[in-house]
Design a protein around this motif. Structure first.
Motif, PDB file in Angstrom:
ATOM      1  N   ASP A   1      36.936  35.066  31.058  1.00 26.21           N
ATOM      2  CA  ASP A   1      38.432  35.093  31.576  1.00 26.21           C
ATOM      3  C   ASP A   1      38.545  36.687  32.023  1.00 26.21           C
ATOM      4  O   ASP A   1      39.146  36.691  32.900  1.00 26.21           O
ATOM      5  CB  ASP A   1      39.043  34.662  30.086  1.00 26.21           C
ATOM      6  N   LEU A   2      38.000  37.206  31.185  1.00 27.11           N
ATOM      7  CA  LEU A   2      38.203  38.817  31.321  1.00 27.11           C
ATOM      8  C   LEU A   2      37.599  39.588  32.665  1.00 27.11           C
ATOM      9  O   LEU A   2      38.294  39.814  33.344  1.00 27.11           O
ATOM     10  CB  LEU A   2      37.740  39.405  29.970  1.00 27.11           C
ATOM     11  N   ALA A   3      36.303  38.857  32.920  1.00 25.29           N
ATOM     12  CA  ALA A   3      35.716  39.315  34.266  1.00 25.29           C
ATOM     13  C   ALA A   3      36.458  38.912  35.461  1.00 25.29           C
ATOM     14  O   ALA A   3      36.688  39.328  36.379  1.00 25.29           O
ATOM     15  CB  ALA A   3      34.286  38.840  34.054  1.00 25.29           C
ATOM     16  N   GLY A   4      36.826  37.407  35.321  1.00 28.84           N
ATOM     17  CA  GLY A   4      37.649  36.714  36.221  1.00 28.84           C
ATOM     18  C   GLY A   4      38.906  37.566  36.642  1.00 28.84           C
ATOM     19  O   GLY A   4      39.170  37.984  37.752  1.00 28.84           O
ATOM     20  N   PHE A   5      39.425  37.902  35.585  1.00 23.48           N
ATOM     21  CA  PHE A   5      40.906  38.471  35.728  1.00 23.48           C
ATOM     22  C   PHE A   5      40.534  39.869  36.506  1.00 23.48           C
ATOM     23  O   PHE A   5      41.374  40.318  37.262  1.00 23.48           O
ATOM     24  CB  PHE A   5      41.410  38.679  34.550  1.00 23.48           C
ATOM     25  N   THR A   6      39.709  40.901  35.773  1.00 21.81           N
ATOM     26  CA  THR A   6      39.565  42.085  36.178  1.00 21.81           C
ATOM     27  C   THR A   6      38.835  41.907  37.780  1.00 21.81           C
ATOM     28  O   THR A   6      39.299  42.959  38.375  1.00 21.81           O
ATOM     29  CB  THR A   6      38.465  42.779  35.447  1.00 21.81           C
ATOM     30  N   HIS A   7      38.265  41.106  38.035  1.00 23.74           N
ATOM     31  CA  HIS A   7      37.672  41.039  39.431  1.00 23.74           C
ATOM     32  C   HIS A   7      39.152  40.729  40.561  1.00 23.74           C
ATOM     33  O   HIS A   7      39.002  41.578  41.498  1.00 23.74           O
ATOM     34  CB  HIS A   7      37.003  39.631  39.742  1.00 23.74           C
ATOM     35  N   VAL A   8      39.959  40.070  40.155  1.00 24.57           N
ATOM     36  CA  VAL A   8      41.135  40.046  41.003  1.00 24.57           C
ATOM     37  C   VAL A   8      41.935  41.335  40.969  1.00 24.57           C
ATOM     38  O   VAL A   8      42.296  41.860  42.311  1.00 24.57           O
ATOM     39  CB  VAL A   8      42.284  38.997  40.423  1.00 24.57           C
ATOM     40  N   LEU A   9      41.901  42.064  39.667  1.00 24.24           N
ATOM     41  CA  LEU A   9      42.658  43.296  39.858  1.00 24.24           C
ATOM     42  C   LEU A   9      41.800  44.332  40.540  1.00 24.24           C
ATOM     43  O   LEU A   9      42.487  45.141  41.367  1.00 24.24           O
ATOM     44  CB  LEU A   9      42.451  43.540  38.344  1.00 24.24           C
ATOM     45  N   GLU A  10      40.459  44.245  40.355  1.00 19.53           N
ATOM     46  CA  GLU A  10      39.573  44.970  41.314  1.00 19.53           C
ATOM     47  C   GLU A  10      39.724  45.106  42.857  1.00 19.53           C
ATOM     48  O   GLU A  10      39.581  45.920  43.226  1.00 19.53           O
ATOM     49  CB  GLU A  10      38.103  44.889  40.625  1.00 19.53           C
ATOM     50  N   THR A  11      39.801  43.994  43.037  1.00 16.50           N
ATOM     51  CA  THR A  11      39.753  43.726  44.564  1.00 16.50           C
ATOM     52  C   THR A  11      41.232  44.381  45.076  1.00 16.50           C
ATOM     53  O   THR A  11      41.079  45.018  46.007  1.00 16.50           O
ATOM     54  CB  THR A  11      39.943  42.112  44.705  1.00 16.50           C
ATOM     55  N   LEU A  12      42.306  43.985  44.264  1.00 13.21           N
ATOM     56  CA  LEU A  12      43.586  44.655  44.799  1.00 13.21           C
ATOM     57  C   LEU A  12      43.358  46.307  44.799  1.00 13.21           C
ATOM     58  O   LEU A  12      43.699  46.776  45.658  1.00 13.21           O
ATOM     59  CB  LEU A  12      44.651  44.304  43.907  1.00 13.21           C
ATOM     60  N   LEU A  13      42.688  46.809  43.523  1.00 15.82           N
ATOM     61  CA  LEU A  13      42.515  48.118  43.690  1.00 15.82           C
ATOM     62  C   LEU A  13      41.790  48.619  44.907  1.00 15.82           C
ATOM     63  O   LEU A  13      41.723  49.644  45.237  1.00 15.82           O
ATOM     64  CB  LEU A  13      41.870  48.639  42.197  1.00 15.82           C
ATOM     65  N   ASP A  14      40.761  47.890  45.039  1.00 15.33           N
ATOM     66  CA  ASP A  14      39.780  48.359  46.151  1.00 15.33           C
ATOM     67  C   ASP A  14      40.716  48.529  47.536  1.00 15.33           C
ATOM     68  O   ASP A  14      40.401  49.423  48.216  1.00 15.33           O
ATOM     69  CB  ASP A  14      38.504  47.219  46.353  1.00 15.33           C
ATOM     70  N   ARG A  15      41.563  47.618  47.867  1.00 14.60           N
ATOM     71  CA  ARG A  15      42.248  47.677  49.077  1.00 14.60           C
ATOM     72  C   ARG A  15      43.220  48.935  48.877  1.00 14.60           C
ATOM     73  O   ARG A  15      43.209  49.711  49.980  1.00 14.60           O
ATOM     74  CB  ARG A  15      43.263  46.453  48.967  1.00 14.60           C
ATOM     75  N   LEU A  16      43.632  49.008  47.611  1.00 17.54           N
ATOM     76  CA  LEU A  16      44.391  50.561  47.663  1.00 17.54           C
ATOM     77  C   LEU A  16      43.783  51.753  47.974  1.00 17.54           C
ATOM     78  O   LEU A  16      44.129  52.529  48.506  1.00 17.54           O
ATOM     79  CB  LEU A  16      45.135  50.594  46.083  1.00 17.54           C
ATOM     80  N   ARG A  17      42.412  51.619  47.266  1.00 18.21           N
ATOM     81  CA  ARG A  17      41.406  52.560  47.255  1.00 18.21           C
ATOM     82  C   ARG A  17      40.978  53.000  48.869  1.00 18.21           C
ATOM     83  O   ARG A  17      40.846  54.165  48.968  1.00 18.21           O
ATOM     84  CB  ARG A  17      40.155  52.413  46.469  1.00 18.21           C
ATOM     85  N   GLN A  18      40.873  51.905  49.400  1.00 19.23           N
ATOM     86  CA  GLN A  18      40.494  52.033  50.962  1.00 19.23           C
ATOM     87  C   GLN A  18      41.644  52.673  51.827  1.00 19.23           C
ATOM     88  O   GLN A  18      41.631  52.622  52.982  1.00 19.23           O
ATOM     89  CB  GLN A  18      39.773  51.004  51.413  1.00 19.23           C
ATOM     90  N   GLY A  19      42.901  52.730  51.073  1.00 19.68           N
ATOM     91  CA  GLY A  19      43.896  53.018  51.741  1.00 19.68           C
ATOM     92  C   GLY A  19      44.676  52.138  52.660  1.00 19.68           C
ATOM     93  O   GLY A  19      45.381  52.605  53.708  1.00 19.68           O
ATOM     94  N   ARG A  20      44.362  50.694  52.327  1.00 12.62           N
ATOM     95  CA  ARG A  20      44.821  49.864  53.276  1.00 12.62           C
ATOM     96  C   ARG A  20      46.340  49.624  52.771  1.00 12.62           C
ATOM     97  O   ARG A  20      46.908  49.001  53.487  1.00 12.62           O
ATOM     98  CB  ARG A  20      43.802  48.700  53.169  1.00 12.62           C
ATOM     99  N   ASP A  21      46.507  49.651  51.721  1.00 13.68           N
ATOM    100  CA  ASP A  21      47.931  49.330  51.220  1.00 13.68           C
ATOM    101  C   ASP A  21      48.442  50.616  50.450  1.00 13.68           C
ATOM    102  O   ASP A  21      47.633  51.339  49.743  1.00 13.68           O
ATOM    103  CB  ASP A  21      47.908  48.034  50.225  1.00 13.68           C
ATOM    104  N   ARG A  22      49.788  50.998  50.672  1.00 12.59           N
ATOM    105  CA  ARG A  22      50.228  52.145  49.623  1.00 12.59           C
ATOM    106  C   ARG A  22      50.942  51.551  48.388  1.00 12.59           C
ATOM    107  O   ARG A  22      51.084  50.104  48.230  1.00 12.59           O
ATOM    108  CB  ARG A  22      51.336  52.763  50.368  1.00 12.59           C
ATOM    109  N   LEU A  23      50.854  52.232  47.515  1.00 14.45           N
ATOM    110  CA  LEU A  23      51.249  51.822  46.121  1.00 14.45           C
ATOM    111  C   LEU A  23      52.676  51.673  45.967  1.00 14.45           C
ATOM    112  O   LEU A  23      53.633  52.748  45.933  1.00 14.45           O
ATOM    113  CB  LEU A  23      50.687  52.819  45.107  1.00 14.45           C
ATOM    114  N   THR A  24      53.288  50.487  46.188  1.00 16.17           N
ATOM    115  CA  THR A  24      54.733  50.510  46.224  1.00 16.17           C
ATOM    116  C   THR A  24      55.002  50.344  44.672  1.00 16.17           C
ATOM    117  O   THR A  24      54.264  49.947  43.942  1.00 16.17           O
ATOM    118  CB  THR A  24      55.162  49.114  46.760  1.00 16.17           C
ATOM    119  N   PRO A  25      56.396  50.544  44.282  1.00 12.39           N
ATOM    120  CA  PRO A  25      56.770  50.611  42.897  1.00 12.39           C
ATOM    121  C   PRO A  25      56.471  49.185  42.293  1.00 12.39           C
ATOM    122  O   PRO A  25      56.131  48.828  41.035  1.00 12.39           O
ATOM    123  CB  PRO A  25      58.420  50.743  42.997  1.00 12.39           C
TER     124      PRO A  25
END
Lengths: 668, 177
Positions: A64-88
């Motif tokens: 459960d934990l791993a699955g959830f963090t994976h989704v979270l991580e994927t989103l973060l990865d996009r942010l990290r690569q500057g593909r998406d700005r952090l909106t409020p």
């Protein structure tokens, strides 16, 4: 991985501890990102934290934990690569997922069911992801092990991995990293570069001399390859040669760096101490040993200068002991920032809840304070900050009417001041309404109608049990439990709380705390033939008792008049059950102490002097004794008990201090 | 119960023997940490009479129990033979005041008998057994029981109020059962 069951369960505790730390790191970085959304290092730290949790969760089988963090991580990865700005909005979702992570961690630790709301949270994460990444299939489902996903073309790369020399010392194993790398695709050649390996006699087994070059045929993107090195990249050189331009998407779900779990375990009862501090302590102990040798040789010496040498040695010992004491105390010190860290989130969430705009200014997070004190400080500070948000800062509309800036300000500051730590909590809100306090106090019987109290005394009433001026009761504050608890907790650790406020300008609460709970300033007193210590801080004044000031009040026992006030008098020898022949109070001294049940005069026989005392608990070998807060070793080696004025006052007045004071006032 | 205690005591062991008046008592030597001459004791207010107070044992505050007072023997003035035996029970360190210590006895399984049901001057619940050696009769003290009783069960209401006594009490119950 050849890990036995036993190994796993041992590492599991470490995983949970570190996961908590990672969530805290995430939270901190996310909050900081709100003010500086372009700081890529912050995004990276959030990503690393999520990645570590995912890795550990996968290894221990918390799907459960791993699955959830994976989704979270994927989103973060996009942010990290500057593909998406952090909106409020994304920031909100991410912060909420930090809470969800905590819930999942608790569930995993207790082997309980998945907490409610995880599914919804996961969906909203996926929605964000779809919104920024174009299609749910872009992120690939989580696979427990070595999953290959994404439409990346297969290509050949040469990865050069030069681990930092201190890699082993940090508990990392380059082999694991290389294996992780190989799991990304088809391995060609793996070469170890031994050129910097020294001769055997010059070899330090704790230094990593190796360099690896790996030929890899893989579908993984460069960023996925770099992820393998997430935990070593800050000390290592990594190069990916002959890269094909990275295509979008395609992150890999793999185990995280396993070597990380071997880090030192920290629990509430352990302290991390810098080696520097330990070295200093060892140096000092070494000097003490030298001083001991000096004494022994001086004692054995027939020379006329033996005495002088003895004195020198004694001085050296004195100096070293003092320094050693300071250093050892320092080991117990932690920066007050460990408590302050939670407040940005508290302020953010509560401000949003009450529809208020608030900026939090934090200063002096590095101020060091005793570990035990930090733990005691968390609740009272939270209460004070919540009060400031709920009662203090006005809504933006009201502030605009009053001509104040729309954004309220709450300040949280810590500083060393004269051997104590001073923590200030202030706001630029409405301030305390003294008239309202008076009305409330009259209504609840805390105040007599004819009593003439100055503003300061009226403000102090908010510390009385059961007092609240909030018009409505909210779930945050206003129940009238709180300020008295804050005061009691702070006083319990030997602190003093003071308050100043100006109507319409704001409120300022100051906590003055001792540096440590292990040492305090004490006043030695003689009671009959025994020596006791009174905490100096609680003593308001002391004076020789004049018989004409002593009165016996029906039903209230003895009182002593101090400038028009009548305060209960406790004959200490009687209270402590010590037999004495002479009970002539006129030769005695009254120490007036301030306690939560009002002022009380303690009758002692003589003041012997004041100084710092080291507090020893009686509970270690005996048990708690009512009216005593502990013991200390006096200069002559005897044990002296330390009086707890609160306890004595409670015992003596039976918790009816106020009533007695009133009774006494009426009788005059 | 006595049978159980006798079995427990039936293994070979060493005891430190000490004198209280004209009686001889034995302490399991593994419980004894050190033996000290009489030191200054600071009385503790509102404590049972047999808790003589607390002493400074190299910086540690250690409670001291008078065995004479504990067992209701007539008190005597402390002199140069008066000895404080420092014992450890769990993490606790406690001093026991005795008249004198004599020697260390090796006890075999056959030397120990269950404590007498009556006739001893001491509350027999504080004994694990009686050792007979030639002319000597050594009463073996249940150190754990004695110490936990002295530090924990003195003032039950104070204990529950302080919230610290529960563990001690439950441990006491465990030893008692």
């Amino acid at each position: 991985m050849p890990l036995t069951e036993k190994d796993l369960s041992r590492f599991e505790a470490t995983f949970f501890e570190e996961a908590e730390e990672h969530v805290a790191t995430m939270e901190r970085a996310l909050l900081a990102l709100e003010t500086s959304p372009d700081d890529s290092e912050l995004v990276n730290s959030v990503f690393r934290a999520a990645h570590s949790i995912k890795g550990g969760a996968g290894m221990f089988g918390f799907e459960d934990l791993a699955g959830f963090t994976h989704v979270l991580e994927t989103l973060l990865d996009r942010l990290r690569q500057g593909r998406d700005r952090l909106t409020p909005r994304v920031a909100d979702v991410l912060l909420c997922s930090a809470d969800t992570l905590r819930g999942l961690l608790d569930a995993a630790r207790l082997r309980g069911p998945e907490p409610p709301g995880v599914g919804a949270m996961r969906e909203s994460l996926e929605r964000e992801l779809d919104a920024v990444g174009g299609g749910a299939n872009a992120h690939g489902a989580y696979q427990a092990r070595d999953g290959h996903a994404g439409p990346q073309e297969v290509r050949d790369v040469e990865v050069t991995f030069e681990p930092g020399r201190e890699l082993f010392a940090r508990g990392m194993d380059p082999l694991l990293v290389v294996r992780d790398l190989l799991s990304l695709g088809e391995a060609g050649r793996v070469r170890s570069d031994l050129s910097s390996l020294p001769d055997l006699d010059a070899l330090d087994p704790e230094v990593c001399y190796l360099r690896f070059v790996v030929d890899l045929r893989t579908a993984a993107s460069d960023s996925a390859i770099r992820d393998v090195f997430a935990f070593v990249e800050d000390v290592s050189k990594i190069a990916i040669a002959r890269p094909v331009p990275a295509a979008e998407g395609g992150t890999f779900a793999r185990e995280g760096a396993r070597a990380e779990v071997t880090k030192t375990v920290t629990t509430a009862t352990t302290v991390r101490v810098s080696t520097e501090k330990i070295d200093k302590i060892i140096d000092l102990v070494g000097e003490l040993v030298i001083a001991e040798t000096m004494i022994l040789s001086a004692l054995a010496s027939e020379q006329p200068d033996a005495r002088v040498r003895l004195r020198d040695a004694a001085e050296a010992i004195g100096r070293n002991t003092r320094e050693l004491q300071e250093e050892v105390m320092g080991v117990r010190m932690v920066p007050v920032g460990t408590v302050f860290g939670r407040f940005p989130r508290v302020v953010r969430d509560l401000a949003a809840k009450f529809g208020k705009a608030i900026v939090l200014h934090v200063e002096g997070e590095d101020t060091e304070i005793d570990r035990g004190m930090v733990e005691q400080l968390a609740d009272p500070l939270t209460h004070l900050v919540r009060n400031a948000i709920d009662h203090g800062i006005e809504s933006p509309e009201v502030r605009a009417e009053l001509g104040k800036p729309a954004e309220g300000r709450i300040g949280l500051r810590a500083a060393h001041q004269g051997g104590r730590v001073v923590v200030d909590v202030d706001d630029d809100g409405a301030g305390l309404n003294v008239e309202r306090i008076r009305e409330k106090a009259l209504a609840s019987g805390l105040l007599d109608a004819d009593a003439d109290q100055d503003e300061q005394a009226l403000m102090a009433l908010i510390f009385a049990p059961g007092f609240s001026t909030a018009k409505e009761i909210t779930d945050v504050s206003g129940r009238g439990v709180g300020m008295d608890v804050v005061k009691r907790t702070i006083e319990g650790v030997g602190g003093v709380i003071s308050l100043s406020s100006e109507l319409g300008k704001g409120t300022h609460v100051r906590l003055s705390l001792p540096l440590t709970t292990a040492i305090m300033d004490g006043l030695s007193v003689r009671i009959a033939d025994q020596t006791f210590v009174l905490p100096l801080l609680s003593i308001v004044e002391s004076f020789r008792l004049k018989p004409e000031h002593l009165k016996t009040v029906l039903g209230a026992g003895e009182v002593v008049r101090v400038r028009g006030d009548a305060i209960p008098l406790v004959r200490m020898h009687r209270e402590l059950g010590i037999d004495v022949e002479s009970t002539d109070p006129s030769r005695s001294i009254v120490c007036v102490v301030d306690t939560s049940s009002g002022r009380v005069g303690l009758l002692v026989d003589e003041l012997l002097g004041q100084g710092q005392v080291v507090i020893k608990t009686l509970e270690t070998n005996y048990r708690r004794i009512d009216g005593m807060m502990g013991a200390t070793i006096a200069g002559d080696g005897r044990v002296a008990l330390i009086v707890d004025p609160q306890g004595i006052a409670r015992r003596a007045t039976g918790g009816r201090g106020k009533e007695k004071e009133h009774a006494a006032r009426e009788s005059n | 119960m006595p049978l159980e205690k006798a079995t427990e005591a039936a293994t070979a062991r060493q005891v430190l023997t000490l004198g209280l008046g004209d009686e001889e008592y034995g302490l399991d030597i593994l419980r004894v940490r050190e033996i000290k001459g009489y030191s200054v004791i600071t009385p503790i207010p509102n404590s049972p009479a047999y808790v003589k107070g607390v002493m400074n044992l190299r910086g540690t505050v250690v409670p001291v129990v008078g065995l004479r007072e504990r067992f209701g023997l007539p008190t005597v003035a402390y002199d140069k033979f008066t000895v404080i035996v420092i014992v450890t029970v769990g993490a606790r360190v406690v001093g026991l005041v005795v008249d004198a210590v004599s020697d260390v006895l090796d006890l075999g399984p056959n030397d120990v008998e269950p404590p007498p049901e009556f006739g001893a001057r001491v509350d027999t619940s504080m004994l694990t057994g009686v050792a007979k050696r030639e002319e000597r009769l050594v009463m073996l003290l249940d150190v754990e029981r004695l110490v936990l009783d002295a530090v924990g069960a003195g003032l039950p209401e104070a204990l529950t109020a302080a919230g610290v006594g529960q563990t001690t009490n439950s441990r006491l119950e465990a030893t008692a059962s």
